[in-house]
Motif scaffolding. Structure first.
Motif, PDB file in Angstrom:
ATOM      1  N   TYR A   1      12.740   4.650   7.896  1.00 45.82           N
ATOM      2  CA  TYR A   1      12.196   4.526   6.540  1.00 45.82           C
ATOM      3  C   TYR A   1      11.216   3.364   6.385  1.00 45.82           C
ATOM      4  O   TYR A   1      10.752   3.067   5.292  1.00 45.82           O
ATOM      5  CB  TYR A   1      13.331   4.436   5.510  1.00 45.82           C
ATOM      6  CG  TYR A   1      13.953   3.083   5.253  1.00 45.82           C
ATOM      7  CD1 TYR A   1      13.514   2.291   4.185  1.00 45.82           C
ATOM      8  CD2 TYR A   1      15.000   2.603   6.029  1.00 45.82           C
ATOM      9  CE1 TYR A   1      14.099   1.063   3.912  1.00 45.82           C
ATOM     10  CE2 TYR A   1      15.597   1.395   5.761  1.00 45.82           C
ATOM     11  CZ  TYR A   1      15.140   0.612   4.711  1.00 45.82           C
ATOM     12  OH  TYR A   1      15.730  -0.597   4.439  1.00 45.82           O
ATOM     13  N   ASP A   2      10.839   2.724   7.504  1.00 45.59           N
ATOM     14  CA  ASP A   2       9.934   1.575   7.439  1.00 45.59           C
ATOM     15  C   ASP A   2       8.555   1.933   6.908  1.00 45.59           C
ATOM     16  O   ASP A   2       7.890   1.101   6.276  1.00 45.59           O
ATOM     17  CB  ASP A   2       9.815   0.942   8.824  1.00 45.59           C
ATOM     18  CG  ASP A   2      11.129   0.337   9.278  1.00 45.59           C
ATOM     19  OD1 ASP A   2      11.309  -0.869   9.141  1.00 45.59           O
ATOM     20  OD2 ASP A   2      11.991   1.113   9.737  1.00 45.59           O
ATOM     21  N   LEU A   3       8.082   3.147   7.154  1.00 48.34           N
ATOM     22  CA  LEU A   3       6.781   3.535   6.623  1.00 48.34           C
ATOM     23  C   LEU A   3       6.827   3.615   5.103  1.00 48.34           C
ATOM     24  O   LEU A   3       5.837   3.302   4.435  1.00 48.34           O
ATOM     25  CB  LEU A   3       6.327   4.854   7.231  1.00 48.34           C
ATOM     26  CG  LEU A   3       4.840   5.202   7.043  1.00 48.34           C
ATOM     27  CD1 LEU A   3       4.319   6.009   8.219  1.00 48.34           C
ATOM     28  CD2 LEU A   3       4.601   5.977   5.757  1.00 48.34           C
ATOM     29  N   MET A   4       7.960   4.009   4.548  1.00 50.91           N
ATOM     30  CA  MET A   4       8.109   4.017   3.089  1.00 50.91           C
ATOM     31  C   MET A   4       7.942   2.614   2.519  1.00 50.91           C
ATOM     32  O   MET A   4       7.270   2.408   1.499  1.00 50.91           O
ATOM     33  CB  MET A   4       9.480   4.579   2.700  1.00 50.91           C
ATOM     34  CG  MET A   4       9.719   6.025   3.072  1.00 50.91           C
ATOM     35  SD  MET A   4      11.407   6.521   2.615  1.00 50.91           S
ATOM     36  CE  MET A   4      11.364   8.284   2.959  1.00 50.91           C
ATOM     37  N   VAL A   5       8.571   1.638   3.173  1.00 53.38           N
ATOM     38  CA  VAL A   5       8.468   0.247   2.718  1.00 53.38           C
ATOM     39  C   VAL A   5       7.034  -0.245   2.852  1.00 53.38           C
ATOM     40  O   VAL A   5       6.504  -0.935   1.967  1.00 53.38           O
ATOM     41  CB  VAL A   5       9.419  -0.650   3.531  1.00 53.38           C
ATOM     42  CG1 VAL A   5       9.403  -2.076   2.995  1.00 53.38           C
ATOM     43  CG2 VAL A   5      10.836  -0.092   3.507  1.00 53.38           C
ATOM     44  N   THR A   6       6.388   0.109   3.950  1.00 61.31           N
ATOM     45  CA  THR A   6       4.994  -0.293   4.161  1.00 61.31           C
ATOM     46  C   THR A   6       4.088   0.291   3.090  1.00 61.31           C
ATOM     47  O   THR A   6       3.130  -0.367   2.649  1.00 61.31           O
ATOM     48  CB  THR A   6       4.531   0.142   5.554  1.00 61.31           C
ATOM     49  OG1 THR A   6       5.418  -0.402   6.539  1.00 61.31           O
ATOM     50  CG2 THR A   6       3.120  -0.335   5.840  1.00 61.31           C
ATOM     51  N   ALA A   7       4.377   1.509   2.640  1.00 66.66           N
ATOM     52  CA  ALA A   7       3.585   2.115   1.567  1.00 66.66           C
ATOM     53  C   ALA A   7       3.680   1.283   0.288  1.00 66.66           C
ATOM     54  O   ALA A   7       2.677   1.071  -0.412  1.00 66.66           O
ATOM     55  CB  ALA A   7       4.056   3.543   1.307  1.00 66.66           C
ATOM     56  N   VAL A   8       4.873   0.778  -0.008  1.00 64.83           N
ATOM     57  CA  VAL A   8       5.045  -0.084  -1.186  1.00 64.83           C
ATOM     58  C   VAL A   8       4.236  -1.367  -1.012  1.00 64.83           C
ATOM     59  O   VAL A   8       3.579  -1.843  -1.957  1.00 64.83           O
ATOM     60  CB  VAL A   8       6.535  -0.406  -1.402  1.00 64.83           C
ATOM     61  CG1 VAL A   8       6.716  -1.414  -2.539  1.00 64.83           C
ATOM     62  CG2 VAL A   8       7.321   0.866  -1.708  1.00 64.83           C
ATOM     63  N   ALA A   9       4.261  -1.943   0.201  1.00 66.15           N
ATOM     64  CA  ALA A   9       3.541  -3.191   0.454  1.00 66.15           C
ATOM     65  C   ALA A   9       2.033  -2.999   0.335  1.00 66.15           C
ATOM     66  O   ALA A   9       1.327  -3.843  -0.257  1.00 66.15           O
ATOM     67  CB  ALA A   9       3.898  -3.719   1.843  1.00 66.15           C
TER      68      ALA A   9
END
Length: 420
Positions: A141-149
């Motif tokens: 799910y790290d890409l999801m977090v990166t999208a928020v960043a």
């Protein structure tokens, strides 16, 4: 804009979209196992671990008895997100949602790159860089977090409060987005961003604690983690195994870690390096005076690199963090992070070679495994040091030395040689 220029821009964007679509189709085929990538099955984290957490969360509690749950409370939203696509099986829904987050980042970068004073280099970095991580990038799910960043940094150009709120939300997803706040301009922009972050974090944390028991149990699990074999500090033991070191590799806390003599010492030294990195960032923040429109992205990129290379854990999917922030840095024409971004891109490609393709060699600490880890981590260290140097030179004013004067033998003050 002339007709010729407009045609070239549309052509470039069309090519960018085509490459994004083709590369993401390949990633989907990999996670859906139409194509099989050699090495460990990277999708099992979603189909087994995430799915198990999903069942526990739906039952009304955080996974209190599972030490592999090492994430802040908002991570539950990522684990529960496949409910948004009830017509798909859990893992399939998760992969599709990660694809949508990837598309969101692509769209944000493409839109930002088309604005005056911006460029498309960041979009291309994202388009090319993400598939270099292989199917792993869609199976966490790290890409999801990166999208928020990415959304936070781009929105923060005009709306510091939105930056603060999204940074707080990202922090409660996976901690590291708190570093997005380190580079906000002094004065009103910092006050608005940081106050918004504090309020948002407090509200979300309270809501999580009230909604489900055990919202902050992850802190204990993180504290007890050891030294993962892909971290910078682990290189010591990869080399030591060639000379008879008596330690071993164990599956602990959801990753392969070293266990044995002196591991605790090296883990402590890694924590000390993280403290030093924090100290450098604090000094930089106090000394910095020039805050350009690209400074928040440059500072966040630098901070994430520093804390990634000094961490006891560098999982392959972590590379998507600096990759996304580097893409934002390259969107700004005045940015200074071109070379560090390039180093991160190469490190991303090497990461695919070490996981999943060459992971057996890494676990065995053979010549190929040691070489892969040395090259990948060496590239990340070089990127972090270069980014820090560029950030400092771009924002901290240089001290101008006044020409020295002396007293001549006759008692009169000497003047500099260049004086008239």
């Amino acid at each position: 804009m002339t007709v010729g220029t407009g045609t070239r821009v549309r052509g470039s964007r069309g090519l960018c979209l085509a490459v994004w679509g083709l590369s993401r189709a390949v990633l989907l085929l990999c996670v859906f196992k139409v194509f099989t990538v050699p090495g460990p099955d990277v999708t099992s984290d979603v189909s087994v671990i995430y799915r198990g957490w999903y069942e526990v969360l739906r039952a009304g509690s955080f996974p209190l008895d599972d030490v592999t749950w090492q994430y802040p409370p908002a991570a539950a939203l990522a684990v529960l997100s496949p409910d948004l696509l009830p017509f798909l099986e859990y893992a399939s829904a998760f992969f599709v949602l990660v694809l949508l987050c990837d598309a969101l980042v692509f769209g944000l970068l493409l839109y930002a790159g088309g604005r005056p004073g911006m460029r498309e280099a960041g979009t291309w970095l994202w388009v090319v860089g993400v598939p270099l991580l292989g199917p792993t990038v869609y199976a966490r799910y790290d890409l999801m977090v990166t999208a928020v960043a990415v959304a936070a940094l781009l929105a923060g150009v005009r709306h510091p409060r939105v930056l603060g709120a999204l940074a707080a939300f990202g922090t409660l997803l996976k901690v590291w987005p708190v570093l997005l706040l380190v580079g906000t301009a002094r004065g009103g922009e910092t006050r608005r961003a940081w106050s918004s972050a504090a309020v948002t974090a407090a509200v979300l944390a309270l809501a999580a604690a009230v909604a489900l028991p055990g919202a902050f149990a992850f802190l204990t699990f993180q504290r007890d983690r050891g030294l993962e074999i892909e971290s910078l500090g682990a290189l010591v033991f990869h080399v030591a195994r060639q000379f008879g070191w008596e330690g071993r590799v164990e599956l602990r806390y959801g990753s392969m870690e070293f266990a044995g003599p002196h591991v605790a010492l090296v883990s402590t030294l890694a924590l000390a390096l993280s403290v030093l990195a924090f100290g450098w960032l604090l000094v930089w923040r106090l000394r910095a005076r020039t805050f350009a429109v690209h400074t928040p992205a440059d500072a966040a990129f630098t901070a994430v690199l520093l804390f990634t290379v000094t961490s006891r854990v560098i999982s392959p999917q972590y590379l998507v963090w600096p990759l996304g922030l580097a893409a934002v840095c390259l969107v700004f024409r005045g940015g200074r992070m071109g070379r560090p971004a390039g180093l991160v891109l190469v490190a991303t490609a090497v990461t695919l070679l070490e996981f999943p393709l060459g992971f057996a060699h890494v676990v065995a600490s053979d010549a190929e495994g040691v070489a892969l880890m040395a090259v990948r981590n060496g590239l990340l260290v070089a990127a972090a040091l270069d980014a820090g140097r560029r950030l400092w030179r771009d924002t901290v004013p240089r001290v101008r030395r006044e020409p020295a004067t002396g007293i001549s033998r006759d008692g009169r003050a000497d003047t500099p040689a260049s004086a008239p």
